[in-house]
Design a protein around this motif. Structure first.
Motif, mmCIF file in Angstrom:
data_model
loop_
_atom_site.group_PDB
_atom_site.id
_atom_site.type_symbol
_atom_site.label_atom_id
_atom_site.label_comp_id
_atom_site.label_asym_id
_atom_site.label_seq_id
_atom_site.Cartn_x
_atom_site.Cartn_y
_atom_site.Cartn_z
ATOM 1 N N ALA A 1 0.822 -1.212 0.000
ATOM 2 C CA ALA A 1 0.000 0.000 0.000
ATOM 3 C C ALA A 1 0.856 1.263 0.000
ATOM 4 O O ALA A 1 0.441 2.297 -0.533
ATOM 5 N N THR A 2 2.069 1.191 0.573
ATOM 6 C CA THR A 2 2.930 2.381 0.612
ATOM 7 C C THR A 2 3.433 2.774 -0.770
ATOM 8 O O THR A 2 3.900 3.902 -0.961
ATOM 9 N N LEU A 3 3.355 1.868 -1.741
ATOM 10 C CA LEU A 3 3.895 2.148 -3.071
ATOM 11 C C LEU A 3 2.966 3.020 -3.908
ATOM 12 O O LEU A 3 3.367 3.527 -4.952
ATOM 13 N N SER A 4 1.749 3.187 -3.460
ATOM 14 C CA SER A 4 0.811 4.053 -4.173
ATOM 15 C C SER A 4 1.070 5.511 -3.799
ATOM 16 O O SER A 4 1.361 5.826 -2.648
ATOM 17 N N GLY A 5 0.974 6.374 -4.761
ATOM 18 C CA GLY A 5 1.094 7.800 -4.496
ATOM 19 C C GLY A 5 2.509 8.309 -4.325
ATOM 20 O O GLY A 5 2.703 9.447 -3.881
ATOM 21 N N SER B 1 4.794 8.439 -6.914
ATOM 22 C CA SER B 1 5.384 8.785 -8.219
ATOM 23 C C SER B 1 6.048 10.153 -8.225
ATOM 24 O O SER B 1 7.130 10.330 -8.798
ATOM 25 N N HIS C 1 8.382 4.835 -13.278
ATOM 26 C CA HIS C 1 7.903 3.771 -14.164
ATOM 27 C C HIS C 1 9.030 2.840 -14.617
ATOM 28 O O HIS C 1 8.825 2.005 -15.506
ATOM 29 N N ASN D 1 6.681 -2.793 -14.010
ATOM 30 C CA ASN D 1 5.403 -2.318 -13.496
ATOM 31 C C ASN D 1 5.645 -1.580 -12.184
ATOM 32 O O ASN D 1 6.779 -1.488 -11.708
ATOM 33 N N ARG D 2 4.596 -1.047 -11.604
ATOM 34 C CA ARG D 2 4.742 -0.233 -10.389
ATOM 35 C C ARG D 2 5.358 -1.026 -9.243
ATOM 36 O O ARG D 2 6.134 -0.494 -8.452
ATOM 37 N N LEU D 3 5.038 -2.303 -9.145
ATOM 38 C CA LEU D 3 5.550 -3.132 -8.057
ATOM 39 C C LEU D 3 6.916 -3.731 -8.374
ATOM 40 O O LEU D 3 7.579 -4.253 -7.491
ATOM 41 N N ASP E 1 12.479 2.997 -2.510
ATOM 42 C CA ASP E 1 11.252 2.537 -1.865
ATOM 43 C C ASP E 1 11.200 1.010 -1.834
ATOM 44 O O ASP E 1 12.170 0.325 -2.173
#
Length: 204
Positions: free
Chosen positions: A89-93, A95, A102, A114-116, A167
């Protein structure tokens, strides 16, 4: 006349002076190549080590959520982090705080672009070397200030050499000396809990 020490090329006939200059240039070139040879040789083992590393099979069944396994592959530290839902959840927001959010400039298999930065969301596989100068970052997985970080620290990795921070997907934060995300090595899952490092089956 034998060869001697030449102190003034102006005293040497034109034809012989040209031969001397050509010979001097040739010797300088050979000397430069000889000086570079140890450097070239010293680089070869590193290149061979990465290209000839045997695939490494890892059993992930005993790795608890929130824990990180440290191994070695191709002569480099290898990290496998089993991320919790809270970590993901910490990886959202993030950017806007990241230098390459990316992973468009960074190294990872195509399936991890990908984001993860992973094939399976919970498992993160990273090469444990800072992309600045190759120091080994320190895992600071807890979010917040409890691990000596700022209050808004989302959890991740911090390089002890020059302070680059990443991150929980290995993405580098802005204003770090490192410009690239941590490397994701080639890997493939043999089953839900068995991982093979060194093989990439991502579509070309």
């Amino acid at each position: 006349m034998g060869w001697g020490v030449i102190q003034d090329l102006g005293q040497v006939p034109e034809q012989r002076r040209r031969r001397l200059l050509a010979a001097t240039a040739l010797l300088a070139g050979v000397g430069g190549i000889a000086a570079m040879y140890p450097l070239v040789v010293s680089l070869k083992p590193i290149e061979r080590q990465g290209s000839l590393a045997e695939p490494l099979e890892v059993d992930l069944s005993a790795l608890p959520a929130g824990a990180m396994l440290t191994l070695e592959w191709a002569g480099k530290p290898l990290w496998i982090l089993r991320r919790t839902p809270e970590m993901l959840a910490t990886l959202s927001g993030l950017s806007g705080r990241l230098a390459d959010p990316h992973s468009s400039r960074s190294r990872q298999p195509a399936g991890c672009a990908n984001r993860l930065r992973s094939l399976k969301p919970e498992f993160l596989v990273l090469q444990g070397e800072c992309t600045h100068l190759g120091c080994i970052p320190i895992a600071k997985l807890q979010s917040g200030a409890g691990d000596g970080q700022a209050d808004d620290w989302p959890g991740g990795f911090v390089c002890p050499c020059h302070g680059a921070s990443f991150d929980l997907a290995g993405r580098v934060f802005k204003n770090s000396v490192a410009l690239l995300n941590l490397v994701v090595p080639p890997h493939v899952y043999l089953s839900d809990s068995r991982l093979l490092i060194g093989v990439d089956r991502s579509p070309a």
